[in-house]
Design an enzyme around this catalytic site. Structure first.
Site, PDB file in Angstrom:
ATOM      1  N   CYS A  50       0.866  -1.176   0.000  1.00 45.73           N
ATOM      2  CA  CYS A  50       0.000   0.000   0.000  1.00 45.73           C
ATOM      3  C   CYS A  50       0.900   1.223   0.000  1.00 45.73           C
ATOM      4  CB  CYS A  50      -0.916   0.033   1.226  1.00 45.73           C
ATOM      5  SG  CYS A  50      -1.906   1.560   1.331  1.00 45.73           S
ATOM      6  N   MET A  62      -4.368   5.126  -5.417  1.00 41.12           N
ATOM      7  CA  MET A  62      -3.501   4.291  -4.605  1.00 41.12           C
ATOM      8  C   MET A  62      -2.057   4.741  -4.819  1.00 41.12           C
ATOM      9  SD  MET A  62      -6.060   2.731  -6.431  1.00 41.12           S
ATOM     10  CE  MET A  62      -5.454   1.514  -7.588  1.00 41.12           C
TER      11      MET A  62
END
Length: 397
Positions: free
Chosen positions: A104, A319
């Site tokens: 992430c 993201m």
């Protein structure tokens, strides 16, 4: 009937970039959850509140979106030249599943701060005032991230004036360097930066169509499509896609077939177990639109438009790992991302996403017939939201 009491586990709830997650030190986890496996997954599922057939994660720390259903485990690094090992788990909302297949990028911005505050960085490497450089080993993908964390009076500085579209309030800027973000040739099947060997492929998706696609493994495996080829403009906000069940199903089918072409899976039926990767994104040339906050974005504010799918839904911003893929692909002439940005060899691009804009840079070189990228750079921010203990029933893992 006797019921097991709740136990409490030391934890910190943090925002990193446009995501939120529950952070743990490995040493603080219950013994059975300190090793990978069913016990660890069960613990994190219960912490986050999954699986939840209602899709709300009311009985846990998750926020019922892919951006807020996340967990991080950190430990002093076992890797030479690094301070901390960073393991990321993307927790499914409606399924009993934790995806460990990728990183992430947004929560990466909080790793350095947590590592410093959690005593995982040598105090001699932390200035009284200035910038602390935290060397992070991203254990999911085997890559190095360098976080530049601001320090004031020996403590992590979280407040500041850095504004990040998709985050309501300003905070201190944390610069991230994703070192050698593209997969190496020896990473295994589908492991090269362009696993098909081409900058652009014809991706055949039975029952849907054949689309031009750039499939790249940098930051996170990503399938880039032209917005116009799939009936979009690149100015869409979340509701335009997330309320369209047929569109979501099409994207998932495209993702599954792209994953096979990238060598990530052998058959489309395996895509369900790899929900976090690959991502699907669509690009378009600059155009004006109004962001989800009501902010007007002019066509002159951006080099291109990008919208990306995450865990089956259109992401509310971008993201961090996909931003690395965008910056990398934009720097390489001939990719769909590069062409949408006007071509050339840009060292950085500013792209428009549903919440506003983001700038990302990458250093690409061409040698011996192959492209390589030494690093991608972007700025994020991070902040502790709550710290203490998270409680779960003692028989839940």
């Amino acid at each position: 009937m006797t019921h097991a009491p709740q136990i409490k586990v030391p934890a910190t709830y943090m925002r990193g970039g446009t995501s939120k997650g529950v952070f743990f030190r490995l040493q603080d986890l219950p013994q059975t959850a300190q090793l990978p496996g069913a016990a660890r997954d069960a613990l994190l599922l219960r912490v986050i509140g999954s699986p939840d057939p209602y899709g709300k994660q009311i009985d846990g720390m998750g926020g019922a979106t892919s951006s807020t259903s996340k967990a991080v485990i950190l430990a002093r690094s076992s890797k030479e030249g690094h301070d901390v090992d960073y393991l990321f788990g993307q927790v499914a909302i409606d399924k009993a599943f934790v995806d460990w297949s990728g990183n992430c990028g947004n929560l990466s911005a909080a790793v350095g701060s947590f590592a410093i505050s959690g005593g995982m960085v040598d105090p001699e490497r932390i200035p009284e005032n200035g910038i602390a450089t935290v060397r992070i080993w991203q254990a999911n993908i085997g890559k190095t991230i360098i976080a530049h964390v601001p320090i004031t009076s020996g403590e992590v500085q979280e407040t500041g004036e850095f504004a990040l579209d998709g985050v309501t309030f300003p905070a201190a800027e944390v610069q991230l360097e994703f070192m050698d973000p593209a997969a190496a040739e020896d990473d295994g099947e589908g492991g090269s930066m362009f696993p098909t060997g081409h900058l652009i492929d014809d991706l055949d998706v039975p029952g849907i169509g054949t689309f031009k696609a750039t499939m790249i493994n940098a930051g996170i495996p990503t399938i880039f499509l032209n917005a116009a080829d799939i009936g979009y403009t690149g100015t869409e906000l979340q509701d335009a896609i997330n309320r369209d069940a047929a569109a979501l199903a099409r994207f998932e089918t495209i993702r599954a077939h792209g994953a096979v072409r990238m060598g990530l899976i052998k058959h489309v039926t395996e895509a369900a177990r790899l929900q976090h990767t690959p991502k699907v994104a669509f690009v378009a040339p600059p155009a004006a639109y109004v962001s989800s906050s009501g902010k007007e974005v002019s066509s002159t504010d951006v080099d291109l438009l990008v919208r990306a799918m995450s865990m089956g839904k259109l992401h509310h911003a971008m993201m961090g790992t996909a931003a690395v893929a965008i910056g990398t692909a934009a720097a390489i002439p001939g990719t769909l991302v590069n062409l949408a940005a006007g071509g050339g060899s840009p060292s950085a691009v500013r792209f428009g996403h549903p919440s506003g804009t983001l700038r990302v840079g990458a250093q690409a070189t061409f040698s011996n017939g192959e492209w390589s990228v030494c690093k991608a750079i972007m700025s994020r921010s991070a902040r502790v939201l709550m710290e203490g203990w998270v409680r779960v029933p003692g028989d839940s893992f």
